[in-house]
Design a protein around this motif. Sequence first.
Motif, PDB file in Angstrom:
ATOM      1  N   SER A  36      10.381  -6.603 -19.415  1.00 31.69           N
ATOM      2  CA  SER A  36      10.407  -7.687 -18.430  1.00 31.69           C
ATOM      3  C   SER A  36      10.867  -8.951 -19.151  1.00 31.69           C
ATOM      4  O   SER A  36      10.206  -9.390 -20.097  1.00 31.69           O
ATOM      5  CB  SER A  36       9.033  -7.889 -17.797  1.00 31.69           C
ATOM      6  OG  SER A  36       9.087  -8.875 -16.796  1.00 31.69           O
ATOM      7  N   PRO A  37      12.016  -9.497 -18.783  1.00 29.74           N
ATOM      8  CA  PRO A  37      12.861  -9.100 -17.646  1.00 29.74           C
ATOM      9  C   PRO A  37      13.557  -7.763 -17.888  1.00 29.74           C
ATOM     10  O   PRO A  37      13.597  -7.279 -19.014  1.00 29.74           O
ATOM     11  CB  PRO A  37      13.882 -10.235 -17.565  1.00 29.74           C
ATOM     12  CG  PRO A  37      13.951 -10.775 -18.960  1.00 29.74           C
ATOM     13  CD  PRO A  37      12.558 -10.654 -19.502  1.00 29.74           C
ATOM     14  N   ALA A  38      14.079  -7.214 -16.806  1.00 28.66           N
ATOM     15  CA  ALA A  38      14.767  -5.929 -16.896  1.00 28.66           C
ATOM     16  C   ALA A  38      16.049  -6.080 -17.702  1.00 28.66           C
ATOM     17  O   ALA A  38      16.604  -7.175 -17.833  1.00 28.66           O
ATOM     18  CB  ALA A  38      15.076  -5.404 -15.491  1.00 28.66           C
ATOM     19  N   THR A  39      16.519  -4.969 -18.251  1.00 25.34           N
ATOM     20  CA  THR A  39      17.719  -4.978 -19.081  1.00 25.34           C
ATOM     21  C   THR A  39      18.914  -5.499 -18.294  1.00 25.34           C
ATOM     22  O   THR A  39      19.220  -5.013 -17.204  1.00 25.34           O
ATOM     23  CB  THR A  39      18.016  -3.563 -19.594  1.00 25.34           C
ATOM     24  OG1 THR A  39      16.873  -3.070 -20.296  1.00 25.34           O
ATOM     25  CG2 THR A  39      19.216  -3.560 -20.522  1.00 25.34           C
ATOM     26  N   GLY A  40      19.593  -6.504 -18.854  1.00 22.45           N
ATOM     27  CA  GLY A  40      20.775  -7.065 -18.211  1.00 22.45           C
ATOM     28  C   GLY A  40      20.481  -8.018 -17.074  1.00 22.45           C
ATOM     29  O   GLY A  40      21.408  -8.411 -16.357  1.00 22.45           O
ATOM     30  N   ARG A  41      19.201  -8.392 -16.907  1.00 26.05           N
ATOM     31  CA  ARG A  41      18.835  -9.294 -15.819  1.00 26.05           C
ATOM     32  C   ARG A  41      17.980 -10.438 -16.362  1.00 26.05           C
ATOM     33  O   ARG A  41      17.455 -10.384 -17.471  1.00 26.05           O
ATOM     34  CB  ARG A  41      18.074  -8.525 -14.726  1.00 26.05           C
ATOM     35  CG  ARG A  41      18.892  -7.389 -14.125  1.00 26.05           C
ATOM     36  CD  ARG A  41      18.088  -6.547 -13.159  1.00 26.05           C
ATOM     37  NE  ARG A  41      17.576  -7.330 -12.031  1.00 26.05           N
ATOM     38  CZ  ARG A  41      17.022  -6.770 -10.963  1.00 26.05           C
ATOM     39  NH1 ARG A  41      16.921  -5.445 -10.874  1.00 26.05           N
ATOM     40  NH2 ARG A  41      16.582  -7.524  -9.969  1.00 26.05           N
ATOM     41  N   GLN A  42      17.812 -11.454 -15.525  1.00 29.65           N
ATOM     42  CA  GLN A  42      17.011 -12.601 -15.900  1.00 29.65           C
ATOM     43  C   GLN A  42      15.582 -12.496 -15.386  1.00 29.65           C
ATOM     44  O   GLN A  42      14.739 -13.314 -15.739  1.00 29.65           O
ATOM     45  CB  GLN A  42      17.655 -13.890 -15.354  1.00 29.65           C
ATOM     46  CG  GLN A  42      19.057 -14.153 -15.888  1.00 29.65           C
ATOM     47  CD  GLN A  42      19.055 -14.368 -17.389  1.00 29.65           C
ATOM     48  OE1 GLN A  42      18.147 -14.995 -17.932  1.00 29.65           O
ATOM     49  NE2 GLN A  42      20.083 -13.850 -18.064  1.00 29.65           N
ATOM     50  N   ASN A  43      15.324 -11.527 -14.528  1.00 31.36           N
ATOM     51  CA  ASN A  43      13.988 -11.358 -13.970  1.00 31.36           C
ATOM     52  C   ASN A  43      13.713  -9.875 -13.801  1.00 31.36           C
ATOM     53  O   ASN A  43      14.472  -9.020 -14.253  1.00 31.36           O
ATOM     54  CB  ASN A  43      13.872 -12.085 -12.621  1.00 31.36           C
ATOM     55  CG  ASN A  43      14.870 -11.528 -11.603  1.00 31.36           C
ATOM     56  OD1 ASN A  43      15.617 -10.593 -11.879  1.00 31.36           O
ATOM     57  ND2 ASN A  43      14.884 -12.111 -10.408  1.00 31.36           N
ATOM     58  N   GLY A  44      12.606  -9.581 -13.124  1.00 39.53           N
ATOM     59  CA  GLY A  44      12.317  -8.193 -12.795  1.00 39.53           C
ATOM     60  C   GLY A  44      11.523  -7.456 -13.858  1.00 39.53           C
ATOM     61  O   GLY A  44      11.104  -8.009 -14.889  1.00 39.53           O
ATOM     62  N   PHE A  45      11.330  -6.167 -13.595  1.00 46.34           N
ATOM     63  CA  PHE A  45      10.514  -5.293 -14.451  1.00 46.34           C
ATOM     64  C   PHE A  45      11.215  -3.937 -14.529  1.00 46.34           C
ATOM     65  O   PHE A  45      11.809  -3.470 -13.554  1.00 46.34           O
ATOM     66  CB  PHE A  45       9.119  -5.147 -13.830  1.00 46.34           C
ATOM     67  CG  PHE A  45       8.178  -4.292 -14.622  1.00 46.34           C
ATOM     68  CD1 PHE A  45       7.397  -4.829 -15.630  1.00 46.34           C
ATOM     69  CD2 PHE A  45       8.068  -2.922 -14.365  1.00 46.34           C
ATOM     70  CE1 PHE A  45       6.525  -4.041 -16.362  1.00 46.34           C
ATOM     71  CE2 PHE A  45       7.209  -2.130 -15.082  1.00 46.34           C
ATOM     72  CZ  PHE A  45       6.427  -2.692 -16.090  1.00 46.34           C
ATOM     73  N   GLU A  46      11.136  -3.291 -15.686  1.00 49.36           N
ATOM     74  CA  GLU A  46      11.843  -2.031 -15.888  1.00 49.36           C
ATOM     75  C   GLU A  46      10.994  -1.083 -16.714  1.00 49.36           C
ATOM     76  O   GLU A  46      10.364  -1.474 -17.707  1.00 49.36           O
ATOM     77  CB  GLU A  46      13.178  -2.279 -16.596  1.00 49.36           C
ATOM     78  CG  GLU A  46      14.008  -1.028 -16.814  1.00 49.36           C
ATOM     79  CD  GLU A  46      15.288  -1.320 -17.581  1.00 49.36           C
ATOM     80  OE1 GLU A  46      16.324  -0.729 -17.246  1.00 49.36           O
ATOM     81  OE2 GLU A  46      15.238  -2.158 -18.503  1.00 49.36           O
TER      82      GLU A  46
END
Length: 442
Positions: free
Chosen positions: A423-433
């Motif tokens: 968190s953040p997700a890979t390649g993103r500025q937010n989110g969860f992975e």
Amino acid sequence: MTNKNSLQRRLGIGLTLGVTLLWLFGVAASGLVAQHEMNEVFDSALEETAQRILPLAVTDILNRENGTGNLTAPALKEHDEYLTYLVRDGQGNLLLQSHDADISVFGALPQEGFSNTSTHRIYGASAVSDTLYIEVAEPLNHRHEAALEAGLALLTPLIFLIPISLLGVWWIVRRSLRQVVEFQRSIESRGAGDLSPVEGNQLPTEFEPIAVAVNRLLERLHRALETERSFTANSAHELRTPLATALAKVQRLKHQIHSDALKCNVAEVEVALRSLSTLSEKLLELAKAEGGGAIAQRPHNLAPILAMIVTDFEHRIPGRIVLTLPEGEVNSFLDPDAFAILVRNLIENAIKHGASQEPVEINLSADGTLRICNGGKVVPADQLVQLRNRFARSKTNADGSGLGLAIAEAIAAGANICLHLHSPATGRQNGFEAVLNVAVAR
């Protein structure tokens, strides 16, 4: 046993160094003894040479006419002399010398017995009532050269003996510790859920208590875990029926009453009972996840199972999930039921805690890498570490028991899979992975 503290490595290096030092000590002692014996031989040769030459020199000197004669003994042919000599009278007057003698090596006056200069070893003897003296000199570098050659002769075999000793020591150590290494590998190769006794019958006597202690510990741990799992599973199972009955009665009661305030209270009870029912289901899944059985006897294609689970979620939240599957099969030894529980919990976690306006992306690649990604706020690093624990939750308003990721982690650990949370997700500025590779399950 391949790290810097390996017993096999320490024994091999220690024994090899010990053998090498003993060899060097033996060579040094042998060299000193050989040098002492060679000095005795050389001294004996000096003395014997003087005793042999002196009578001949005396005869030659006494037979000279009018005290004249050749002062230098003739040489039959040119050659280097290791031993040179002088024949002098008591006042140091030269009477006879070898053809290659250096007068400066000898003292001003002759003397009997052994003596040393900085460059030569000298032996002197007398004759004719101490009126004639002979002194035989030998260069010290000749002795040093002989001692060096003897030392090299003793050291040369070590060039071959040290590597042979090294190989022999390593072979003996490896053979002696073979059962210990196998014992170590049998423990290292175990999964987190394998608590069966370790075979230690062939271990050396010194290591048998370790195997016994390990097996006792495994047995105690197995009993403790079985007790915990049994309690969790039985509790969750026994709660399902009364909770379902209570929920049905509350729903029936809600339809029978007409007061809005009372209906609101009954609805709150219904929500609480549903939460308890969900919690009992999660506890039952956790008991199954921690009870082992995450590995199947043969590989299975997990792609159709993932597609089926996603289809089930699509019926409840249409259009929310974006699924990407490879064209071929994704075979894994991960048990299909365990995989289904793991994926359901990861997807439920993404749906509950992800941003409702953003899709949940699920990607299964051909190499077995499974990625489940959702939008939403970034989870702080300190909270991200705690999410694998039971009943741990990040700061969110979404409903949940805090067991979803704990169940997924338990199944992944039982299959020797590493579950990565980002968190953040890979390649993103937010989110969860959540990322794991199901193909490495063993």
